[in-house]
Design an enzyme around this catalytic site. Structure first.
Site, PDB file in Angstrom:
ATOM      1  CG  HIS A 191      -7.458   6.733  11.224  1.00  0.00           C
ATOM      2  ND1 HIS A 191      -8.515   6.323  10.456  1.00  0.00           N
ATOM      3  CD2 HIS A 191      -7.983   7.021  12.445  1.00  0.00           C
ATOM      4  CE1 HIS A 191      -9.637   6.364  11.169  1.00  0.00           C
ATOM      5  NE2 HIS A 191      -9.335   6.801  12.371  1.00  0.00           N
ATOM      6  N   GLY A 241     -16.069  12.232   1.596  1.00  0.00           N
ATOM      7  CA  GLY A 241     -15.544  10.914   1.245  1.00  0.00           C
ATOM      8  C   GLY A 241     -15.341   9.980   2.415  1.00  0.00           C
ATOM      9  CB  THR A 242     -15.631   9.752   5.813  1.00  0.00           C
ATOM     10  OG1 THR A 242     -15.662   8.755   6.849  1.00  0.00           O
ATOM     11  CG2 THR A 242     -16.448  10.957   6.240  1.00  0.00           C
ATOM     12  CB  SER A 243     -18.420   4.905   5.284  1.00  0.00           C
ATOM     13  OG  SER A 243     -17.433   4.579   6.238  1.00  0.00           O
ATOM     14  CB  ALA A 259     -14.420  14.445  -3.232  1.00  0.00           C
ATOM     15  CB  CYS A 282      10.619   1.102  22.783  1.00  0.00           C
ATOM     16  SG  CYS A 282      11.496   1.655  21.318  1.00  0.00           S
ATOM     17  CB  CYS A 327      13.790  -1.830  22.164  1.00  0.00           C
ATOM     18  SG  CYS A 327      12.421  -2.073  21.024  1.00  0.00           S
ATOM     19  CB  CYS A 337      13.200  -0.869  17.294  1.00  0.00           C
ATOM     20  SG  CYS A 337      13.515   0.567  18.329  1.00  0.00           S
ATOM     21  NE  ARG A 379      -3.628   0.527   2.357  1.00  0.00           N
ATOM     22  CZ  ARG A 379      -4.006   1.092   3.521  1.00  0.00           C
ATOM     23  NH1 ARG A 379      -3.879   0.428   4.650  1.00  0.00           N
ATOM     24  NH2 ARG A 379      -4.516   2.296   3.539  1.00  0.00           N
TER      25      ARG A 379
HETATM   26  P1  OAD Z   1     -14.793   4.026   3.748  1.00  0.00           P
HETATM   27  O1  OAD Z   1     -14.258   3.082   2.720  1.00  0.00           O
HETATM   28  O2  OAD Z   1     -15.530   3.461   4.903  1.00  0.00           O
HETATM   29  O3  OAD Z   1     -15.765   5.062   3.030  1.00  0.00           O
HETATM   30  C1  OAD Z   1     -15.404   5.719   1.852  1.00  0.00           C
HETATM   31  C2  OAD Z   1     -16.526   6.667   1.480  1.00  0.00           C
HETATM   32  O4  OAD Z   1     -16.103   7.403   0.352  1.00  0.00           O
HETATM   33  C3  OAD Z   1     -17.846   5.961   1.111  1.00  0.00           C
HETATM   34  O5  OAD Z   1     -18.904   6.595   1.811  1.00  0.00           O
HETATM   35  C4  OAD Z   1     -17.956   6.223  -0.406  1.00  0.00           C
HETATM   36  O6  OAD Z   1     -19.297   6.402  -0.811  1.00  0.00           O
HETATM   37  C5  OAD Z   1     -17.183   7.521  -0.539  1.00  0.00           C
HETATM   38  N1  OAD Z   1     -16.609   7.761  -1.866  1.00  0.00           N
HETATM   39  C6  OAD Z   1     -16.215   6.879  -2.811  1.00  0.00           C
HETATM   40  N2  OAD Z   1     -15.729   7.511  -3.890  1.00  0.00           N
HETATM   41  C7  OAD Z   1     -15.827   8.848  -3.636  1.00  0.00           C
HETATM   42  C8  OAD Z   1     -15.499  10.031  -4.362  1.00  0.00           C
HETATM   43  N3  OAD Z   1     -14.959   9.984  -5.576  1.00  0.00           N
HETATM   44  N4  OAD Z   1     -15.736  11.217  -3.773  1.00  0.00           N
HETATM   45  C9  OAD Z   1     -16.285  11.298  -2.530  1.00  0.00           C
HETATM   46  N5  OAD Z   1     -16.604  10.216  -1.807  1.00  0.00           N
HETATM   47  C10 OAD Z   1     -16.392   9.002  -2.342  1.00  0.00           C
HETATM   48  O7  OAD Z   1     -13.563   4.929   4.206  1.00  0.00           O
HETATM   49  P2  OAD Z   1     -13.420   5.828   5.518  1.00  0.00           P
HETATM   50  O8  OAD Z   1     -14.710   6.482   5.878  1.00  0.00           O
HETATM   51  O9  OAD Z   1     -12.240   6.680   5.322  1.00  0.00           O
HETATM   52  O10 OAD Z   1      -9.350   3.086   9.480  1.00  0.00           O
HETATM   53  O11 OAD Z   1     -13.076   4.724   6.587  1.00  0.00           O
HETATM   54  C11 OAD Z   1     -12.753   5.133   7.886  1.00  0.00           C
HETATM   55  C12 OAD Z   1     -11.680   4.261   8.446  1.00  0.00           C
HETATM   56  O12 OAD Z   1     -12.059   2.876   8.340  1.00  0.00           O
HETATM   57  C13 OAD Z   1     -10.354   4.299   7.714  1.00  0.00           C
HETATM   58  O13 OAD Z   1      -9.559   5.388   8.097  1.00  0.00           O
HETATM   59  C14 OAD Z   1      -9.742   3.002   8.097  1.00  0.00           C
HETATM   60  C15 OAD Z   1     -10.915   2.099   7.904  1.00  0.00           C
HETATM   61  O14 OAD Z   1     -10.901   0.920   8.602  1.00  0.00           O
HETATM   62  C16 OAD Z   1      -8.254   2.494   9.899  1.00  0.00           C
HETATM   63  O15 OAD Z   1      -7.544   1.832   9.169  1.00  0.00           O
HETATM   64  C17 OAD Z   1      -8.008   2.695  11.353  1.00  0.00           C
END
Ligand code: OAD
Length: 267
Positions: A126, A195-197, A239, A137, A158, A155, A77
């Site tokens: 995150h 862009g967050t779920s 977005a 450590c 340690c 590391c 990644r």
């Molecule tokens: P998600 O994969 O849960 O959600 C992504 C969101 O982006 C969804 O609601 C999509 O509809 C939306 N999306 C897709 N394409 C898009 C676009 N072109 N423009 C705007 N929105 C779009 O990702 P996160 O909400 O970031 O945590 O997930 C939160 C956390 O869950 C991450 O940081 C990660 C994951 O497990 C860790 O790894 C701790």
């Protein structure tokens, strides 16, 4: 839904709030990087968690069980995000930072694309995949650029394995970053949620904190989320199209508007 105002007029109304705001905050998730080619987590077909089990890759116990597997997945990644470029959405957020009297961007993304697009008032809730830290450590994180095909490196202090400096499930967020985001949510006039779920806490609690404190919450997402019904504006679309259109409408004379128009047209 035919009585809902057209997207253009809702963008114009949201942009008016943005242009008037003294303090703009933003919360972003994987969707903001989707148009750069970085997979999201929860999209049913293409999301990382549709293909991989997070319990096997993104928990401290997974790393303890199989450090090489976890290291290799993150190395892949890391190489992937290093090979892509920020998109029009990242650039629009950097432009909003230049335009707003006060600004803070809190991202759940670990890909570093906001900083590469020019965002400066930025907290990474995150962590950041380009850095590593000691799994034992907690020696301060450093950048890690090399590809590695052996076991995780050790590391220097340690001798335990280094790991990616990202937040895994079951772990706490960096306290300073979370506190800064919570303060911004309480103090901002407008919170952009892009862009967050809106499913992963504590980040998912920030929009409600902002609303409770009287802020206008503008969601940008092609899909409906648990937040959509509570947002003041739920702008449906990518977005990379919606954010440049918001910038253009909020600051028609902005230098960024020429590139914003171009990005929206080609998006
Ligand atoms: P998600 O994969 O849960 O959600 C992504 C969101 O982006 C969804 O609601 C999509 O509809 C939306 N999306 C897709 N394409 C898009 C676009 N072109 N423009 C705007 N929105 C779009 O990702 P996160 O909400 O970031 O945590 O997930 C939160 C956390 O869950 C991450 O940081 C990660 C994951 O497990 C860790 O790894 C701790």
């Amino acid at each position: 839904m035919h009585d809902e105002p057209a997207l253009d007029s809702r963008i114009a109304a949201a942009a008016a709030r943005l242009a008037r705001a003294r303090f703009v905050a933003a919360l972003t998730g994987a969707g903001v990087s989707a148009e750069s080619g970085v997979p999201t987590f929860r999209d049913a077909l293409t999301g990382l968690w549709a293909t991989f089990d997070p319990r096997e890759l993104a928990t401290p116990s997974a790393f303890a069980r199989n450090p090489k597997r976890v290291w290799d997945w993150y190395a892949e990644r890391r190489a992937q995000v290093a090979s892509v470029e920020p998109n029009a959405a990242h650039r629009a957020l950097a432009e909003i930072e230049r335009r707003a009297p006060r600004f803070l961007l809190a991202t759940q993304n670990v890909d570093g694309l906001h900083a590469r697009a020019g965002s400066r008032a930025l907290v990474e809730l995150h962590g950041n995949i380009a850095r590593v830290k000691c799994s034992a450590c907690a020696r301060i994180a450093q950048r890690w650029d090399e590809a590695l095909d052996a076991l995780p490196p050790r590391c220097a202090r340690c001798g335990e394995f280094l790991r990616p400096d990202v937040v895994w499930f079951e772990e706490l967020l960096p306290a300073g970053a979370l506190a800064a985001a919570e303060d911004a949510a309480r103090e901002c006039d407008v919170l952009l949620v892009v862009g967050t779920s809106a499913e992963v806490y504590p980040a998912a609690a920030l929009p409600d904190a902002a609303r409770a404190a009287g802020a206008c919450v503008i969601e940008v997402n092609p899909d409906t989320t648990p937040l959509s019904a509570r947002a003041d504006f739920a702008l449906r679309g990518r977005a990379g199209v919606i954010l440049p259109a918001l910038v253009r409408a909020a600051w028609p004379d902005s230098l960024g508007s020429a590139s914003a128009v171009r990005d929206a047209a080609s998006g």
